[in-house]
Design an enzyme around this catalytic site. Structure first.
Site, PDB file in Angstrom:
ATOM      1  N   ASP A 196       0.827  -1.203   0.000  1.00 50.92           N
ATOM      2  CA  ASP A 196       0.000   0.000   0.000  1.00 50.92           C
ATOM      3  C   ASP A 196       0.865   1.258   0.000  1.00 50.92           C
ATOM      4  O   ASP A 196       1.878   1.311   0.700  1.00 50.92           O
ATOM      5  CB  ASP A 196      -0.873  -0.021   1.263  1.00 50.92           C
ATOM      6  CG  ASP A 196      -1.869   1.115   1.293  1.00 50.92           C
ATOM      7  OD1 ASP A 196      -2.860   1.025   0.557  1.00 50.92           O
ATOM      8  OD2 ASP A 196      -1.659   2.086   2.043  1.00 50.92           O
ATOM      9  N   GLU A 250       1.718  -0.536  -5.011  1.00 52.85           N
ATOM     10  CA  GLU A 250       0.758   0.525  -5.343  1.00 52.85           C
ATOM     11  C   GLU A 250       1.564   1.816  -5.446  1.00 52.85           C
ATOM     12  O   GLU A 250       1.886   2.455  -4.447  1.00 52.85           O
ATOM     13  CB  GLU A 250      -0.317   0.661  -4.256  1.00 52.85           C
ATOM     14  CG  GLU A 250      -1.421   1.611  -4.698  1.00 52.85           C
ATOM     15  CD  GLU A 250      -2.077   2.407  -3.576  1.00 52.85           C
ATOM     16  OE1 GLU A 250      -3.135   2.997  -3.821  1.00 52.85           O
ATOM     17  OE2 GLU A 250      -1.531   2.465  -2.455  1.00 52.85           O
TER      18      GLU A 250
HETATM   19  C1  NOJ Z   1      -4.245   3.184  -0.749  1.00 47.08           C
HETATM   20  C2  NOJ Z   1      -5.423   2.291  -0.492  1.00 47.08           C
HETATM   21  O1  NOJ Z   1      -5.757   1.614  -1.679  1.00 47.08           O
HETATM   22  C3  NOJ Z   1      -6.521   3.170   0.021  1.00 47.08           C
HETATM   23  O2  NOJ Z   1      -7.753   2.497   0.089  1.00 47.08           O
HETATM   24  C4  NOJ Z   1      -6.102   3.702   1.364  1.00 47.08           C
HETATM   25  O3  NOJ Z   1      -7.074   4.607   1.846  1.00 47.08           O
HETATM   26  C5  NOJ Z   1      -4.760   4.429   1.283  1.00 47.08           C
HETATM   27  N1  NOJ Z   1      -3.782   3.731   0.489  1.00 47.08           N
HETATM   28  C6  NOJ Z   1      -4.183   4.629   2.662  1.00 47.08           C
HETATM   29  O4  NOJ Z   1      -3.788   3.385   3.186  1.00 47.08           O
END
Ligand code: NOJ
Length: 533
Positions: A196, A250
Site C-alpha cells: 500500500d 501501489e
Molecule cells: C491506498 C489504499 O488503496 C486506500 O484504500 C487507502 O485509503 C490508502 N492507500 C491509505 O492506506
C-alpha cells in the site's frame, strides 16, 4: 488477479459484513471465473477509520472477518483450486490503536517510543501551528496535535487520516517489524504482497515544505530514493523462499521512468498501472498509454499490469458512461450524467482490449458483473473518511465498495444469508437484481459470461500470454494489434461501425457485429486465416 474487498464480497454469518467464510463458500465461483490469484484488501483487526487500511495488528484477522486459522485454511483451499493468495501490507502508517502508537502517545516527548513515528513540536511561539504545511491526502492538515493529559503537546504526521499515523522509516524497528510481517504471511502460504502507498514511506528528514516544482526524487514525501533500499531488502526475503514470493506495488507516479525504478530486477515484481486506469475512452490516448507502459517495463524486464477498477476509484462502467471518461483521484466528480448503457458497452469492449495485452490483468470484484459506481448513497450512510474529511466535496469511495449481488430479486441479493437480520453495511441499488451472479450465469450476453469466456481463452491461448504485440494499421478511433499465434484484437472507439479484415474468424466479441462490421464501442478477438491479411 482478482481483488477481494472482503467486507463487500459475501457475508456468511449474516451480520451485514462480508467475511472469510463467505469467500471460502465462493471459491468455486472464483475458480470457474478463471482467476489465477486473489488479492485481499486488508483483513487485519482495524478500528475502520479507513476501512481496514488502518491496521491495529498485522498478524491476525479482524474478528468481523474470521480467524487466523480460517485465513490459513482459505489460503490452502484456494491453492488446492490453483488460486494463489496475495495479502495487503500497509507499511506507510499504522492505526492509532496499534500498540506502538498507543505507547508513543503514553510516553513523553523525546521518548524512544515516539521515535518510530514523526512527532514534532508545533510551529509558532506556543507550538499551536503544525510543524509544516503538508496536507493530508484525505483533506485537511497532515498533522494532529497530541493532548498530553489535557496539555496540548507535540504534533504527529499522518499523510492520510489522523487515525493513521505515519511510521518513521529511518528507525530500525520499523524495518525489522515489516520484514517479520512479510515472513509471517509468506510462511502461511501467501504467494505475495500488495504494498500500500508504496512510494510514500520515506520522508525528507528536515520536513521541507512542498514547492510547485521538484527535481527527480526531491519531493519531501513521495518517491524518495531511500525507498529502493527497503524494496531491495524485501525482494531478498521474497526470493529466499523455494517458491519465490511476489511483490506488487501501489505506486501512483506520473513519471514512467521513475515508476520503472521500482521494477528493477532486485526490487518489486510489478506495479499497478494507474495511467491506463485513468485514461479516457479514446483510442489515441489509450494507445499512448499502452505504448508508454510497455516501453517503461521493457528495460527492466518486468511484466506490465492492466487495471480498470479498484476499491479507490469510480467503477469503470460509470466512468465510461460519462462525457468526460478520464479519471483522477484529485478530481472525483459524481455530478456528471452517466449513460449506463453506453458505459456498459464500453466496459465490455475495454475488457477484451485489456485481456489481449501482454502482462497481468487485475479484476476488481464486481466488475465481472458490470456493476456501476453507486453515486446516490444517502449522506447518513456514507462511510468513507474522504467524504467526511472534505465535507462531502469529494464523494469518496463508498460507491465502488457496495456489497456484491449474488442471487435473488431484492437486497441483499444473497450477499447475506436469508435469515440475516442486519442490512449490508452499504446499501445496494435495487436495479442490481439484473446483475446478480445467478441472473448472469448462463446468459451468453451477460458481462459475467464475457469475463468467463475471455479468461478461458486467455488461459488456453499461449499467444495471449507474455510476449510481443504489434500494432496493425487501423482507421482513426480504432485500436488493432496482433499477438502470438495469429490472434488479433480490434477495438472500435470511434463513433460508427468499421470494417473487419475479411479473412479472419471471430474468436470472441464484446457485442453483436452489424452486417459483419464492428459497431462503435465494440471489441473483437480474431484469428487471422492462414495467408490472410
Ligand atoms: C491506498 C489504499 O488503496 C486506500 O484504500 C487507502 O485509503 C490508502 N492507500 C491509505 O492506506
Amino acid at each position: 488477479m482478482y481483488q477481494v474487498y472482503v467486507r463487500s464480497f459475501a457475508d456468511a454469518n449474516g451480520d451485514g459484513v462480508g467475511d472469510l467464510a463467505g469467500v471460502r463458500d465462493r471459491l468455486p465461483y472464483l475458480r470457474d471465473l478463471g482467476v489465477d490469484a486473489l488479492w485481499f484488501s486488508p483483513w487485519y483487526p482495524s478500528p475502520l477509520a479507513d476501512w481496514g487500511y488502518d491496521i491495529a495488528d498485522y498478524r491476525s484477522i479482524d474478528p468481523a472477518f474470521g480467524t487466523l486459522d480460517e485465513a490459513e485454511q482459505l489460503i490452502a483451499e484456494a491453492r488446492a483450486l490453483g488460486i494463489r493468495t496475495i495479502v495487503d501490507i500497509v507499511p506507510n502508517h499504522v492505526s492509532d490503536q496499534h500498540p506502538w502508537f498507543r505507547s508513543a502517545l503514553a510516553s513523553p516527548a523525546g521518548s524512544p517510543e515516539r521515535e518510530r513515528f514523526w512527532f514534532r513540536p508545533g510551529a509558532a511561539p506556543d507550538g499551536e501551528l503544525p510543524p509544516n504545511g503538508w496536507q493530508s491526502i484525505f483533506g485537511g492538515p497532515a498533522w494532529t496535535r497530541t493532548d498530553d493529559a489535557g496539555v496540548p503537546g507535540e504534533w504527529y504526521l499522518h499523510l492520510f487520516a489522523p487515525e493513521q499515523p505515519d511510521l518513521n522509516w529511518t528507525h530500525p524497528d520499523v524495518w525489522a517489524e515489516h520484514e517479520d510481517v512479510l515472513r509471517f504471511w509468506f510462511d502461511r502460504g501467501a504467494a505475495g504482497v500488495r504494498i500500500d502507498s508504496a512510494a510514500l514511506l520515506v520522508k525528507d528528514p528536515h520536513l521541507a515544505e512542498e514547492t510547485p516544482q521538484y527535481g527527480a526524487g526531491e519531493h519531501p514525501f513521495t518517491d524518495r530514493d531511500g525507498l529502493h533500499d527497503i524494496y531491495r531488502r524485501w525482494r531478498a526475503i521474497a526470493d529466499g523462499y523455494p517458491e519465490p514470493r511476489v511483490l506488487v506495488g501501489e505506486v501512483w507516479l506520473p513519471d514512467p521512468d521513475r515508476l520503472a525504478r521500482y521494477l528493477r530486477p532486485d526490487e518489486l515484481h510489478t506495479a499497478f498501472n494507474f495511467d491506463f486506469l485513468g485514461c479516457p475512452w479514446d483510442a489515441s490516448a489509450l494507445r499512448t498509454s499502452i505504448d508508454t507502459t510497455l516501453a517503461l517495463h521493457e528495460p527492466v524486464k518486468a511484466p506490465a499490469t492492466w487495471v480498470l477498477s479498484n476499491h479507490d476509484v469510480d467503477r469503470h462502467v460509470s466512468r465510461y458512461g460519462r462525457d468526460d471518461t478520464s479519471f483522477s483521484l484529485q478530481a472525483r466528480n459524481h455530478s456528471q450524467p452517466v449513460d449506463l448503457e453506453r458505459g456498459t458497452r464500453r466496459a465490455r469492449a475495454a475488457v477484451l482490449l485489456t485481456m489481449a495485452l501482454p502482462g497481468s490483468v487485475y479484476v476488481y470484484q464486481g466488475e465481472e458483473l458490470g456493476l456501476w459506481e453507486v453515486e446516490d448513497i444517502p449522506a447518513a450512510l456514507r462511510q468513507d473518511p474522504i467524504w467526511h474529511r472534505t465535507g462531502g466535496a469529494d464523494p469518496g469511495r463508498d460507491g465502488s465498495r457496495v456489497p456484491l449481488p449474488w442471487s435473488g430479486l431484492e437486497p441483499p441479493f444473497g450477499f447475506s444469508p436469508p435469515a440475516a437480520r442486519t442490512e449490508p453495511w452499504l446499501p445496494q441499488p435495487k436495479e442490481w437484481r439484473d446483475l446478480t451472479v445467478e441472473i448472469e450465469t448462463g446468459d451468453p450476453d451477460s458481462m459475467l459470461e464475457l469475463y468467463r469466456a475471455a479468461l478461458r481463452i486467455r488461459r488456453a491461448e499461449p499467444g495471449l500470454g507474455d510476449g510481443p504485440m504489434s500494432w496493425l494499421p487501423a482507421t482513426s478511433g480504432v485500436l488493432a494489434f496482433e499477438r502470438g499465434g495469429g490472434l488479433r484484437c480490434v477495438a472500435n472507439l470511434s463513433d460508427g461501425p468499421v470494417d473487419l479484415p475479411a479473412a479472419a474468424a471471430v474468436v470472441l466479441a464484446s457485442g453483436p457485429l452489424a452486417d459483419g462490421r464492428l459497431p462503435a464501442d465494440t471489441a473483437v478477438w480474431l484469428r487471422a486465416a492462414p495467408g490472410g491479411s
